[in-house]
Design an enzyme around this catalytic site. Structure first.
Site, mmCIF file in Angstrom:
data_model
loop_
_atom_site.group_PDB
_atom_site.id
_atom_site.type_symbol
_atom_site.label_atom_id
_atom_site.label_comp_id
_atom_site.label_asym_id
_atom_site.label_seq_id
_atom_site.Cartn_x
_atom_site.Cartn_y
_atom_site.Cartn_z
ATOM 1 N N ASP A 335 136.880 12.560 32.774
ATOM 2 C CA ASP A 335 137.082 13.983 32.941
ATOM 3 C C ASP A 335 137.187 14.600 31.554
ATOM 4 O O ASP A 335 137.505 13.915 30.578
ATOM 5 C CB ASP A 335 138.368 14.214 33.742
ATOM 6 C CG ASP A 335 138.612 15.678 34.049
ATOM 7 O OD1 ASP A 335 137.625 16.376 34.362
ATOM 8 O OD2 ASP A 335 139.764 16.123 33.984
ATOM 9 N N ASP A 636 143.036 13.752 35.399
ATOM 10 C CA ASP A 636 144.434 14.175 35.468
ATOM 11 C C ASP A 636 144.701 15.151 36.602
ATOM 12 O O ASP A 636 145.840 15.513 36.855
ATOM 13 C CB ASP A 636 144.872 14.813 34.139
ATOM 14 C CG ASP A 636 144.057 16.055 33.798
ATOM 15 O OD1 ASP A 636 143.034 16.307 34.466
ATOM 16 O OD2 ASP A 636 144.435 16.762 32.849
ATOM 17 N N ASN A 731 151.884 -30.865 35.951
ATOM 18 C CA ASN A 731 151.350 -29.529 36.241
ATOM 19 C C ASN A 731 152.283 -28.403 35.813
ATOM 20 O O ASN A 731 151.825 -27.278 35.593
ATOM 21 C CB ASN A 731 151.054 -29.399 37.738
ATOM 22 C CG ASN A 731 149.748 -30.072 38.118
ATOM 23 O OD1 ASN A 731 148.931 -30.393 37.253
ATOM 24 N ND2 ASN A 731 149.552 -30.322 39.401
#
Length: 907
Positions: A335, A636, A731
């Protein structure tokens, strides 16, 4: 009273005001009766935005639990408890709970976008009912209500204007256009008139900045323009991020590998005549080895680390998976107002008395120079300064706080730069008469008595569109005094054209000095002629200082940047040129005339879009995604919300509406477009780290799968190379530290000189899988050797040396592999390396302690090793990093040769 026409045959803005009143079944002066309003409220419902029901905590948790990885872990936990492997079952179950809690916590943070729209509902409205003006809750308004509006009001619902006086509304929330829109009751003929040009309509949750109006409500609740955006938001279903999709597909592959391997081991064990309980223990060990049990938690931790990095750079992500989506961004739809620009109207250029001047400073700060031709003296700006201060109503404090029209605020600031104070000037020369601005005649005029010798003299000051002001001028001001307007008309028109082509909003100023003793005219409009043209001012919402550089960096990184705005195309195109965007501009009407296929074909040559609607923004994002782009959309205003939700990464501004913040996946706290580019750089670095982690994790996983399969098929140590607890210990307590090394490793230089990664190229691409298998094979071979070399000392029931050595080799090999695989194809031994060594010293010490300390031996199932055995373990483990570094060196050498071959033309 007639029934309201809920769906007009023609748009309301194309119908005469009286026709709209009749169609709405209301009375222009008396409004609706209370009874009729109540009946319509029951029919149409409250004037509010419907909110989607938020999912419950349990619903979110169940969705997380349904993840394929978690389902496999649940199965492992249940079987472990069933065969009396309680500690394994509890530990795996705890991992499932951790995964679910982390995932649910992030999902619950994101509120529904439509909820924010509901909260924006204007609370009160002035409505005429039973012939009386009264104040009611805006939610009780119905189609056909007659509502009064004045400056400062929020428009409570969509409405057709019946009458107005100098009405202007700020519609940036819907259209994205930064300047207020002049409104009047005139009928529009074109049914295709875009939203921003419907001058006889006002829309819900836009603000009245000037004037008054009486309107008839045409749409309420979900049928308003705001409600349609809410509907679009509801219709847009959030898609999974590229990382989520890749990990999901990887999980499916791992599931086949895991359960396939388990099936092989179980069948092999049963064929050897082993007891079912022993076979199931083997199967559990295999499943834990083949399922990357820590992957969800570790990926969450890495993404969380990335989100904290982004927050430090003023970018807040709402969902952790969106962190890596940034790194895949290949298109940014931005924008303009408040994103690329400062959303502060500023006079940038000035044409006064036939001469050009530039104006320094930005926004509403009253500091800045007026610069002209070198060597030339500054003219007396009195004629213009009077117009800037007296023919406007806005006020601007010394701190930059604005009350009134933003464009007029820019004029007040320009006057201050000329040394004129608006409030003092207005107090000294009050208005004797005025012609208020109206879109019908497009100018404003004020009359004042100013000193003239011993007495005073009436003057008229006019501000408006250059074309209409010029038509009322007889003279033009020059450095040598007024001249006939005919001699300067072409020059003035050329100056107006020049300013317009730069994307500036142009206002013209003129003055008329009446003979001394002339009284204030009874009809001010009749006196607005025989004017002297003073000059033109070019006003713009200036670019943010960082925007142009950010666009350059983005384009250098191979990202297509497009500006999508509600402003007119000529303004948008000029700003796009200043930003350094690629060529090609189109209006909303242009793209609406194209089919989806036509627009897709045109997109590579279009980078600026003006006068677009919310539907246009949504469509552009969708079509780009269909072409394979990973789209980031910034905005916005409310009109951006649906497109933000559609985009792969919707980016809301911190100062924007609550709606965009909820619809977006990321919020830029500082409203800085440059922050988005920084966020993309961080996103790329984070994705690289995730790739490094997956490469490391999968190499370890494949090594363990091969270890268990080979041990089972060839009956090595009764098919038990490692116990389930050993696998879990590897692990989590060992591999977590190499993962930390990957997390804290700095991003490689030049990451923004590379093109965006191809989203079609998944983490598990053939080349990557081959690399995982190769690295896994290294760890597997080195870990298997102790079982073969010390087979005579093996035992499946008691802690023994071969299994302990296998555990130690696998642990040290995974530690060294973590160091060298943290970068690819760069060497993992290049600086900075000190931080990595510090972290990796922890699992190194932990491995030794697990083998040598009694309580850890009992917990994990190890036994002590002598010095010769430790030397063998270390030697085997070092084979892994040496060969990995050699393999990467070969790849780098080949890449250099290919680059050199392309650079040197064939003879």
């Amino acid at each position: 009273m007639s029934t309201v026409q809920s769906t007009p045959a023609q748009p309301w803005f194309t119908q005469d005001a009286d026709a709209v009143v009749a169609a709405m079944g209301t009375d222009r002066e008396r409004g609706l009766t209370t009874a009729e309003a109540e009946q319509r409220l029951a029919t149409y419902g409250p004037n509010s935005i419907a909110a989607e029901p938020a999912p419950s905590v349990w619903q979110v948790a169940l969705r997380q639990l349904a993840d394929p990885m978690n389902i496999m872990l649940v199965a492992v936990a249940i079987v472990s408890l069933f065969i009396d492997q309680t500690s394994v079952g509890i530990l795996v179950g705890a991992l499932v709970v951790l995964n679910v809690v982390l995932g649910a916590r992030q999902e619950l943070k994101a509120k529904a976008s439509v909820d924010a729209l509901a909260k924006m509902q204007a609370p009160k409205a002035k409505v005429v009912r039973d012939g009386v003006l009264q104040q009611v809750d805006a939610t009780s308004l119905v189609p056909g209500d007659i509502v009064a509006l004045e400056a400062g009001d929020m428009v409570p619902a969509d409405a057709r204007i019946l009458r107005s006086a100098t009405l202007e509304t700020q519609e940036s929330a819907l259209t994205g256009e930064s300047t207020p829109i002049a409104k009047d009751a005139g009928t529009l003929d074109d049914p295709e008139t875009t939203l921003g040009d419907r001058a006889n309509m006002v829309f819900q949750n836009t603000q009245v900045t000037r004037g008054t109006a009486t309107v008839v409500i045409t749409d309420t609740g979900m049928t308003t323009q705001m409600g349609r955006i809410a509907s679009m938001l509801s219709a847009v279903k959030p898609a999974k991020s590229p990382l989520q999709r890749e990990l999901d597909s990887l999980t499916v592959v791992l599931g086949w590998i895991a359960w396939g391997a388990v099936a092989i081991i179980v069948i092999a064990g049963l064929l050897r005549g082993q007891e079912i309980a022993s076979v199931l223990v083997l199967g559990i060990s295999m499943a834990i080895s083949a399922i990357p049990t820590g992957m969800p938690s570790f990926v969450q931790a890495m993404l969380s680390h990335g989100s904290r990095e982004l927050a430090e750079h003023n970018a807040i992500v709402k969902n952790l998976t969106d962190v890596e989506t940034l790194g895949a961004t290949s298109a940014i739809n931005s924008d303009k107002t408040g994103t690329l620009t400062m959303n502060e109207m500023t006079v940038e250029s000035l044409y006064y008395a036939g001469e050009w001047f530039s104006v320094g400073g930005t926004g509403y700060e009253k500091s800045g120079e007026i610069r002209g031709v070198a060597g030339g003296a500054m003219p007396d700006f009195t004629n213009l300064a009077l117009g800037l201060t007296l023919c406007s109503d806005a006020t601007v404090s010394d701190e930059g706080d604005v009350i009134g029209d933003p464009t007029e605020a820019a004029l007040v600031v320009l006057a201050a730069k000329m040394g004129a104070d608006a409030e003092i000037t207005r107090a000294r020369f009050p208005r004797a008469a005025e012609v208020p601005f109206d879109s019908a005649y497009k100018f404003m005029a004020t009359f004042h008595e100013i000193p003239n010798g011993a007495g005073t003299r009436l003057i008229a000051i006019v501000k408006g569109g250059p074309d209409v002001v010029l038509e009322r001028c007889a003279h033009a001001l020059t450095p040598d005094g007024p001249v006939d307007i005919a001699s300067r008309r072409d020059e003035i028109l050329a100056a107006n054209r020049k300013l317009s082509e730069q994307g500036l909003r142009v206002l013209a100023f003129a003055v008329r000095r009446f003979p001394q003793g002339t009284p204030v005219p009874a009809d001010p409009m009749s006196a607005v002629h025989d004017l002297t043209f003073v000059g033109l001012v070019g006003i713009i919402d200036p670019l943010r200082p960082s925007s142009k550089e950010a666009v350059r960096i983005a384009r250098e990184a191979g990202i297509e940047v497009r500006m999508i705005t509600g402003d007119h195309s000529i303004t948008a195109a000029a700003i796009g040129e200043k930003l350094g965007l690629a060529e090609g501009a189109a209006s909303g009407a242009d793209i609406q005339a194209m089919s989806d296929d036509e627009l897709k074909a045109a997109l590579p040559n279009l980078h600026v879009f003006g006068r677009v609607t919310p539907e246009d923004k949504l469509r552009l994002a969708r079509l780009m995604q269909e072409q394979g782009a990973v789209v980031a959309m910034t905005g916005d205003a409310v009109n951006d919300a649906a497109a933000l939700k559609q985009a792969d990464i919707g980016v809301a501004m911190g100062s924007g509406s609550d709606v965009t913040k909820q619809a977006g996946k990321m919020i830029l706290v500082d409203d800085n477009f440059g922050t988005l580019v920084t966020a993309v750089r961080l996103g790329r670095a984070i994705y690289d780290k995730i790739v490094s982690y997956v490469r490391y994790q999968m190499a370890l996983l494949f090594s363990l799968v091969l270890l268990f399969l080979v041990a089972s098929l060839f009956d090595i140590n009764d098919g038990v190379p490692l116990t389930p607890i050993m696998v879990l210990f590897l692990n989590f307590f060992i591999t977590i530290f190499p993962v930390i090394v990957i997390m804290v490793d700095p991003a490689p230089e030049g990451i923004m000189q590379q093109p965006p990664r191809d989203p079609k190229k998944t983490i598990a691409n053939p080349a990557a899988v081959a690399q995982w298998l190769f690295y896994g094979l290294l760890i597997f071979v080195t870990a298997l050797l102790p079982l073969l070399l010390f087979a005579d000392r093996a035992s499946s029931t008691e802690p023994n040396v071969p299994v302990t050595m296998t555990f130690a080799v696998a642990a040290l090999g995974s530690i060294f592999a973590g160091l060298v695989t943290r970068r690819d194809p760069e060497s993992g031994l290049e600086p900075p390396i000190l931080a990595a060594v510090k972290w990796l010293s922890i699992p190194l010490i932990l491995t030794i302690a697990t083998v040598e300390l009694g309580f850890l031996q009992n917990l994990v199932g190890t036994t002590s090793l002598d010095g010769r055995q430790w030397l063998l373990v270390l030697g085997l483990a070092l084979i892994v990093p040496v060969i990995i570094e050699l393999e990467k060196w070969i790849r780098r050498a080949r890449a250099r040769r290919r680059t050199h071959a392309r650079a040197v033309p064939a003879r």
